[in-house]
Motif scaffolding. Structure first.
Motif, PDB file in Angstrom:
ATOM      1  N   THR A 101      49.924  43.226  43.529  1.00  0.00           N
ATOM      2  CA  THR A 101      49.129  44.135  44.340  1.00  0.00           C
ATOM      3  C   THR A 101      48.984  45.417  43.547  1.00  0.00           C
ATOM      4  OG1 THR A 101      50.108  43.179  46.344  1.00  0.00           O
ATOM      5  CG2 THR A 101      48.901  45.238  46.593  1.00  0.00           C
ATOM      6  N   GLY A 102      47.886  45.500  42.784  1.00  0.00           N
ATOM      7  CA  GLY A 102      47.701  46.650  41.913  1.00  0.00           C
ATOM      8  C   GLY A 102      46.423  46.545  41.105  1.00  0.00           C
ATOM      9  N   THR A 103      46.206  47.535  40.274  1.00  0.00           N
ATOM     10  CA  THR A 103      45.014  47.598  39.445  1.00  0.00           C
ATOM     11  C   THR A 103      45.179  46.733  38.196  1.00  0.00           C
ATOM     12  OG1 THR A 103      45.851  49.514  38.224  1.00  0.00           O
ATOM     13  CG2 THR A 103      44.595  49.961  40.236  1.00  0.00           C
ATOM     14  N   GLU A 104      44.083  46.585  37.444  1.00  0.00           N
ATOM     15  CA  GLU A 104      44.143  45.832  36.191  1.00  0.00           C
ATOM     16  C   GLU A 104      45.094  46.486  35.198  1.00  0.00           C
ATOM     17  OE1 GLU A 104      42.883  42.921  35.486  1.00  0.00           O
ATOM     18  OE2 GLU A 104      42.031  42.766  37.499  1.00  0.00           O
ATOM     19  N   ARG A 105      45.163  47.817  35.227  1.00  0.00           N
ATOM     20  CA  ARG A 105      46.103  48.515  34.350  1.00  0.00           C
ATOM     21  C   ARG A 105      47.541  48.136  34.685  1.00  0.00           C
ATOM     22  NH1 ARG A 105      49.065  52.893  35.144  1.00  0.00           N
ATOM     23  NH2 ARG A 105      47.964  53.438  37.076  1.00  0.00           N
ATOM     24  N   PHE A 106      47.828  48.015  35.972  1.00  0.00           N
ATOM     25  CA  PHE A 106      49.163  47.625  36.410  1.00  0.00           C
ATOM     26  C   PHE A 106      49.478  46.198  35.977  1.00  0.00           C
ATOM     27  CE2 PHE A 106      51.880  45.962  39.985  1.00  0.00           C
ATOM     28  CZ  PHE A 106      53.041  46.642  39.631  1.00  0.00           C
ATOM     29  N   VAL A 107      48.504  45.304  36.109  1.00  0.00           N
ATOM     30  CA  VAL A 107      48.697  43.916  35.677  1.00  0.00           C
ATOM     31  C   VAL A 107      49.044  43.874  34.189  1.00  0.00           C
ATOM     32  CG1 VAL A 107      47.597  41.669  35.379  1.00  0.00           C
ATOM     33  CG2 VAL A 107      47.175  42.987  37.461  1.00  0.00           C
ATOM     34  N   THR A 108      48.309  44.638  33.394  1.00  0.00           N
ATOM     35  CA  THR A 108      48.563  44.684  31.946  1.00  0.00           C
ATOM     36  C   THR A 108      49.964  45.216  31.652  1.00  0.00           C
ATOM     37  OG1 THR A 108      46.212  45.039  31.499  1.00  0.00           O
ATOM     38  CG2 THR A 108      47.762  45.622  29.750  1.00  0.00           C
ATOM     39  N   GLU A 109      50.362  46.234  32.405  1.00  0.00           N
ATOM     40  CA  GLU A 109      51.690  46.824  32.219  1.00  0.00           C
ATOM     41  C   GLU A 109      52.792  45.809  32.511  1.00  0.00           C
ATOM     42  OE1 GLU A 109      54.510  49.814  34.815  1.00  0.00           O
ATOM     43  OE2 GLU A 109      52.379  50.300  34.660  1.00  0.00           O
ATOM     44  N   VAL A 110      52.641  45.074  33.613  1.00  0.00           N
ATOM     45  CA  VAL A 110      53.655  44.092  33.991  1.00  0.00           C
ATOM     46  C   VAL A 110      53.673  42.933  33.000  1.00  0.00           C
ATOM     47  CG1 VAL A 110      54.376  42.444  35.760  1.00  0.00           C
ATOM     48  CG2 VAL A 110      53.608  44.738  36.422  1.00  0.00           C
ATOM     49  N   GLU A 111      52.500  42.501  32.548  1.00  0.00           N
ATOM     50  CA  GLU A 111      52.430  41.415  31.563  1.00  0.00           C
ATOM     51  C   GLU A 111      53.176  41.788  30.282  1.00  0.00           C
ATOM     52  OE1 GLU A 111      48.209  39.158  32.648  1.00  0.00           O
ATOM     53  OE2 GLU A 111      48.236  40.779  31.164  1.00  0.00           O
TER      54      GLU A 111
ATOM     55  N   ARG B  47      51.287  36.058  30.525  1.00  0.00           N
ATOM     56  CA  ARG B  47      50.060  36.395  31.237  1.00  0.00           C
ATOM     57  C   ARG B  47      50.203  36.095  32.726  1.00  0.00           C
ATOM     58  NH1 ARG B  47      44.961  37.673  30.201  1.00  0.00           N
ATOM     59  NH2 ARG B  47      43.280  36.904  31.542  1.00  0.00           N
ATOM     60  N   ILE B  48      49.625  36.968  33.527  1.00  0.00           N
ATOM     61  CA  ILE B  48      49.619  36.785  34.970  1.00  0.00           C
ATOM     62  C   ILE B  48      48.183  36.633  35.432  1.00  0.00           C
ATOM     63  CG2 ILE B  48      50.235  37.790  37.201  1.00  0.00           C
ATOM     64  CD1 ILE B  48      52.295  39.498  35.711  1.00  0.00           C
ATOM     65  N   GLU B  49      47.905  35.569  36.137  1.00  0.00           N
ATOM     66  CA  GLU B  49      46.565  35.377  36.677  1.00  0.00           C
ATOM     67  C   GLU B  49      46.258  36.507  37.640  1.00  0.00           C
ATOM     68  OE1 GLU B  49      43.972  32.112  39.273  1.00  0.00           O
ATOM     69  OE2 GLU B  49      46.078  31.789  38.827  1.00  0.00           O
ATOM     70  N   SER B  50      45.090  37.118  37.491  1.00  0.00           N
ATOM     71  CA  SER B  50      44.761  38.267  38.326  1.00  0.00           C
ATOM     72  C   SER B  50      43.302  38.243  38.722  1.00  0.00           C
ATOM     73  CB  SER B  50      45.065  39.573  37.578  1.00  0.00           C
ATOM     74  OG  SER B  50      44.252  39.660  36.415  1.00  0.00           O
ATOM     75  N   ARG B  51      42.909  39.216  39.536  1.00  0.00           N
ATOM     76  CA  ARG B  51      41.529  39.340  39.974  1.00  0.00           C
ATOM     77  C   ARG B  51      41.162  40.799  39.948  1.00  0.00           C
ATOM     78  NH1 ARG B  51      45.454  40.903  41.939  1.00  0.00           N
ATOM     79  NH2 ARG B  51      45.899  41.287  44.115  1.00  0.00           N
ATOM     80  N   SER B  52      39.905  41.086  39.752  1.00  0.00           N
ATOM     81  CA  SER B  52      39.470  42.475  39.708  1.00  0.00           C
ATOM     82  C   SER B  52      39.568  43.086  41.091  1.00  0.00           C
ATOM     83  CB  SER B  52      38.016  42.560  39.219  1.00  0.00           C
ATOM     84  OG  SER B  52      37.911  42.068  37.904  1.00  0.00           O
ATOM     85  N   GLN B  53      40.004  44.326  41.123  1.00  0.00           N
ATOM     86  CA  GLN B  53      40.098  45.017  42.403  1.00  0.00           C
ATOM     87  C   GLN B  53      40.162  46.510  42.151  1.00  0.00           C
ATOM     88  OE1 GLN B  53      43.628  43.124  43.830  1.00  0.00           O
ATOM     89  NE2 GLN B  53      44.939  44.734  43.096  1.00  0.00           N
ATOM     90  N   GLY B  54      39.772  47.252  43.111  1.00  0.00           N
ATOM     91  CA  GLY B  54      39.766  48.691  42.971  1.00  0.00           C
ATOM     92  C   GLY B  54      40.976  49.313  43.620  1.00  0.00           C
ATOM     93  N   ARG B  55      41.090  50.584  43.431  1.00  0.00           N
ATOM     94  CA  ARG B  55      42.196  51.338  44.021  1.00  0.00           C
ATOM     95  C   ARG B  55      41.846  51.705  45.455  1.00  0.00           C
ATOM     96  NH1 ARG B  55      45.485  55.993  41.192  1.00  0.00           N
ATOM     97  NH2 ARG B  55      46.463  57.000  42.960  1.00  0.00           N
ATOM     98  N   PRO B  56      42.801  51.583  46.390  1.00  0.00           N
ATOM     99  CA  PRO B  56      42.504  51.956  47.769  1.00  0.00           C
ATOM    100  C   PRO B  56      42.074  53.411  47.857  1.00  0.00           C
ATOM    101  CG  PRO B  56      44.610  50.851  47.637  1.00  0.00           C
ATOM    102  CD  PRO B  56      44.173  51.118  46.238  1.00  0.00           C
ATOM    103  N   ARG B  57      41.013  53.658  48.599  1.00  0.00           N
ATOM    104  CA  ARG B  57      40.518  55.007  48.744  1.00  0.00           C
ATOM    105  C   ARG B  57      41.377  55.771  49.726  1.00  0.00           C
ATOM    106  NH1 ARG B  57      34.586  54.070  50.651  1.00  0.00           N
ATOM    107  NH2 ARG B  57      34.860  56.257  51.195  1.00  0.00           N
ATOM    108  N   SER B  58      41.604  57.061  49.430  1.00  0.00           N
ATOM    109  CA  SER B  58      42.474  57.848  50.287  1.00  0.00           C
ATOM    110  C   SER B  58      41.837  58.192  51.623  1.00  0.00           C
ATOM    111  CB  SER B  58      42.836  59.164  49.565  1.00  0.00           C
ATOM    112  OG  SER B  58      41.671  59.902  49.248  1.00  0.00           O
ATOM    113  N   ASP B  59      40.477  58.127  51.703  1.00  0.00           N
ATOM    114  CA  ASP B  59      39.831  58.535  52.936  1.00  0.00           C
ATOM    115  C   ASP B  59      39.695  57.421  53.946  1.00  0.00           C
ATOM    116  OD1 ASP B  59      38.045  57.143  51.420  1.00  0.00           O
ATOM    117  OD2 ASP B  59      36.313  58.370  51.930  1.00  0.00           O
TER     118      ASP B  59
END
Length: 231
Positions: A201-211, A217-229
Motif C-alpha cells: 500500500t504505497g507509491t511506486e517510489r515506495f515499491v522500489t524502495e522495498v524491492e 521484485r514485487i508485483e505492483s500497480r500504478s497508483q497515486g498518493r491519497p489527497r489530503s482534501d
C-alpha cells in the motif's frame, strides 16, 4: 501453484486482515471481543509488535501493526488465532478451525498511506452501516485515541498521527476532521486491492524502495498518493 511470499519488514506498518473460516462468526458476544483485545494487548508486548489501529468486526479483524522483528507479525497472528480458537471451541464444546488458514497483509507506506489505512480500518463499522459514526463502535481503536485513561495506553501512536499536531489536542482535532471527510473510491480501491493481492500500500517510489531492501521484485500497480482534501 506456490503461495506468494509474504512481504514483512521490521519497523514498517502492515495492514492485516484475518477472517473467520467460511466467513463464520468469530465474535458472537461482548466477552469474545474483550478476550481478543486482552490477548492482543498481552501478546504485542511479549512479541514486540506495535499496534497502531484495529477494528474487530463480527467475522473478521483489521489490524495495523508494526513488528519490531521479521518473525513478530507471524508469531502474533498465529498466537491470536490459536487463543481465540481454543476459547471458542471450549465455550461451544466443539473442535476444528475458527479462522481462514492464511491471513492477508499489506506493507504500508507511512508518509502517504498510514493515516489512510487507519481511517479505513476505523470506518469499517460505518461502511457496514452498523453505526453512524466511528466513535459509536466500541470494538475499534478510534475511541482509544481520544482517551487518557491508563487502560488505553497500550495503543501505540504511529508517526503519521504524531505529525498531525504539536500537542495531543491538536492531533485529536485534526484526526477527527480527517475521519469525517469523505473517503474517495480510489483510496478504498487501493487499500482493498493491496490486501487482496498481497501487494504494497504505497507509491511506486515506495515499491522500489522495498524491492531494494528485500532484493526481489514485487508485483505492483500504478497508483497515486491519497489527497489530503478528500482522503
Amino acid at each position: 501453484m506456490p503461495r506468494k511470499a509474504r512481504v514483512v519488514l521490521p519497523g514498517y506498518p502492515h495492514h492485516v486482515v484475518q477472517r473467520g473460516h467460511n466467513r463464520q462468526v468469530v465474535f458472537a458476544h461482548e466477552d469474545d471481543f474483550t478476550r481478543y483485545l486482552n490477548d492482543l494487548r498481552e501478546l504485542k508486548e511479549a512479541l514486540g509488535v506495535k499496534v497502531y489501529a484495529y477494528c474487530l468486526m463480527t467475522n473478521h479483524v483489521h489490524l495495523l501493526l508494526a513488528p519490531q522483528s521479521s518473525s513478530g507479525l507471524g508469531e502474533l497472528m498465529k498466537a491470536l488465532a490459536a487463543r481465540m480458537t481454543r476459547y471458542r471451541n471450549k465455550l461451544e464444546h466443539r473442535s476444528g478451525t475458527l479462522w481462514e488458514s492464511r491471513y492477508k497483509s499489506s506493507l504500508v507506506q507511512s508518509d502517504s498511506y498510514l493515516l489512510a489505512c487507519s481511517r479505513y480500518i476505523e470506518l469499517n463499522p460505518v461502511r457496514a452501516r452498523m453505526v453512524e459514526h466511528a466513535g459509536d463502535y466500541p470494538w475499534s481503536s478510534f475511541n482509544l485515541r481520544f482517551t487518557s485513561k491508563p487502560e488505553a495506553d497500550w495503543l501505540d501512536t504511529d508517526p503519521a498521527f504524531e505529525a498531525l499536531g504539536s500537542n495531543r489536542d491538536s492531533r485529536h482535532q485534526r484526526y477527527q476532521t480527517f475521519i469525517e471527510q469523505a473517503v474517495s473510491p480510489d483510496e478504498l480501491k487501493i487499500i482493498r486491492n493491496a490486501l487482496q493481492r498481497g501487494q504494497l500500500t504505497g507509491t511506486e517510489r515506495f515499491v522500489t524502495e522495498v524491492e531494494s531492501i528485500i532484493g526481489r521484485r514485487i508485483e505492483s500497480r500504478s497508483q497515486g498518493r491519497p489527497r489530503s482534501d478528500d482522503g
